[in-house]
Design a protein around this motif. Structure first.
Motif, short mmCIF file in Angstrom:
data_model
loop_
_atom_site.label_atom_id
_atom_site.label_comp_id
_atom_site.label_asym_id
_atom_site.label_seq_id
_atom_site.Cartn_x
_atom_site.Cartn_y
_atom_site.Cartn_z
N THR A 56 -3.59 4.14 -3.61
CA THR A 56 -4.09 3.86 -2.27
C THR A 56 -3.42 4.71 -1.21
O THR A 56 -3.94 4.85 -0.13
CB THR A 56 -3.93 2.38 -1.91
N SER A 57 -2.25 5.28 -1.50
CA SER A 57 -1.54 6.06 -0.47
C SER A 57 -1.94 7.53 -0.52
O SER A 57 -1.68 8.26 0.43
CB SER A 57 -0.04 5.91 -0.62
N LYS A 64 0.80 -1.22 0.00
CA LYS A 64 0.00 0.00 0.00
C LYS A 64 0.83 1.27 0.00
O LYS A 64 0.52 2.18 -0.76
CB LYS A 64 -1.00 -0.02 1.16
#
Length: 56
Positions: free
Chosen positions: A53-54, A47
């Protein structure tokens, strides 16, 4: 489910290939010790590397 628990970064591909060949010859317990030394909780490291997603 597969998760990323360890990775190395290299500037040159030939260094990365040499490291991969080295690790391929290691015993399983040596690999586990390497992971535990850098990621003792076996957290998923994917991740932080995934920009989708970060960012948030």
């Amino acid at each position: 489910m597969k998760i990323l628990v360890y990775f190395d970064e290299f500037q040159f591909i030939n260094h990365a290939i040499a490291r991969e060949k080295q690790l391929k010859n290691w015993h399983r317990q040596w690999k586990i010790n390497l992971i535990v030394a850098s990621n003792p909780n076996w957290e998923n490291l994917w991740k932080p590397l995934d920009p989708e997603t970060s960012s948030g």
